[in-house]
Design a protein around this motif. Sequence first.
Motif, mmCIF file in Angstrom:
data_model
loop_
_atom_site.group_PDB
_atom_site.id
_atom_site.type_symbol
_atom_site.label_atom_id
_atom_site.label_comp_id
_atom_site.label_asym_id
_atom_site.label_seq_id
_atom_site.Cartn_x
_atom_site.Cartn_y
_atom_site.Cartn_z
ATOM 1 N N THR A 248 7.519 11.675 7.674
ATOM 2 C CA THR A 248 6.951 12.716 6.823
ATOM 3 C C THR A 248 5.465 12.462 6.594
ATOM 4 O OG1 THR A 248 9.091 13.051 5.742
ATOM 5 C CG2 THR A 248 7.145 13.863 4.582
ATOM 6 N N VAL A 249 5.102 11.204 6.354
ATOM 7 C CA VAL A 249 3.685 10.852 6.185
ATOM 8 C C VAL A 249 2.907 11.225 7.447
ATOM 9 C CG1 VAL A 249 2.077 8.904 5.968
ATOM 10 C CG2 VAL A 249 4.050 9.072 4.444
ATOM 11 N N ARG B 104 0.869 -1.182 0.000
ATOM 12 C CA ARG B 104 0.000 0.000 0.000
ATOM 13 C C ARG B 104 0.908 1.234 0.000
ATOM 14 N NH1 ARG B 104 -5.106 0.986 3.959
ATOM 15 N NH2 ARG B 104 -5.566 -1.083 3.163
ATOM 16 N N TYR B 105 0.549 2.242 -0.810
ATOM 17 C CA TYR B 105 1.331 3.475 -0.806
ATOM 18 C C TYR B 105 1.411 4.030 0.609
ATOM 19 C CZ TYR B 105 1.158 3.670 -5.905
ATOM 20 O OH TYR B 105 1.301 3.389 -7.241
ATOM 21 N N LEU B 106 2.587 4.528 0.987
ATOM 22 C CA LEU B 106 2.769 5.032 2.342
ATOM 23 C C LEU B 106 1.747 6.111 2.695
ATOM 24 C CD1 LEU B 106 6.670 5.308 2.651
ATOM 25 C CD2 LEU B 106 5.171 3.440 3.381
ATOM 26 N N ILE B 107 1.459 6.993 1.758
ATOM 27 C CA ILE B 107 0.518 8.074 2.036
ATOM 28 C C ILE B 107 -0.896 7.540 2.243
ATOM 29 C CG2 ILE B 107 -0.113 8.698 -0.329
ATOM 30 C CD1 ILE B 107 0.694 11.107 2.590
ATOM 31 N N ASP B 108 -1.172 6.328 1.784
ATOM 32 C CA ASP B 108 -2.503 5.734 1.922
ATOM 33 C C ASP B 108 -2.623 4.810 3.136
ATOM 34 O OD1 ASP B 108 -3.339 7.089 -0.343
ATOM 35 O OD2 ASP B 108 -2.823 5.442 -1.682
ATOM 36 N N LEU B 109 -1.572 4.737 3.949
ATOM 37 C CA LEU B 109 -1.665 3.954 5.181
ATOM 38 C C LEU B 109 -2.691 4.600 6.108
ATOM 39 C CD1 LEU B 109 2.138 3.367 5.900
ATOM 40 C CD2 LEU B 109 0.481 1.666 5.117
ATOM 41 N N PRO B 110 -3.407 3.796 6.876
ATOM 42 C CA PRO B 110 -4.375 4.378 7.809
ATOM 43 C C PRO B 110 -3.668 5.287 8.824
ATOM 44 C CG PRO B 110 -4.668 2.000 7.650
ATOM 45 C CD PRO B 110 -3.410 2.339 6.917
ATOM 46 N N GLU B 111 -4.337 6.362 9.173
ATOM 47 C CA GLU B 111 -3.734 7.328 10.096
ATOM 48 C C GLU B 111 -3.365 6.673 11.429
ATOM 49 O OE1 GLU B 111 -4.664 11.627 12.153
ATOM 50 O OE2 GLU B 111 -5.769 11.045 10.360
ATOM 51 N N TYR B 112 -4.240 5.798 11.956
ATOM 52 C CA TYR B 112 -3.940 5.179 13.253
ATOM 53 C C TYR B 112 -2.648 4.373 13.207
ATOM 54 C CZ TYR B 112 -5.493 0.545 11.701
ATOM 55 O OH TYR B 112 -5.603 -0.655 11.040
#
Length: 79
Positions: free
Chosen positions: A55-56, A26-34
């Motif tokens: 950075t994310v 999964r793209y790092l920017i699309d990882l769940p916030e939690y």
Amino acid sequence: MNLQPNKDFLIKLAHTKMPYGKYKDRYLIDLPEYYVVWYHSKGFPKGALGDMLQTVYELKVNGLEELVRNIRNNFPQEK
């Protein structure tokens, strides 16, 4: 960590996928916030992946994820 990442770093971040674990590929920017917040409290990995995850985290906390998605859509991945 450099607080003002350069263009190449952001382009690489936009195209980088999680290399392992539950969210592998999964793209790092699309990882769940939690999940990113969990890494923030646990400690980010060393090296480039850790810098990118940190950075994310900062981008997600500030609601700026869409900037990285726009970079991914508008700048081809450099090889």
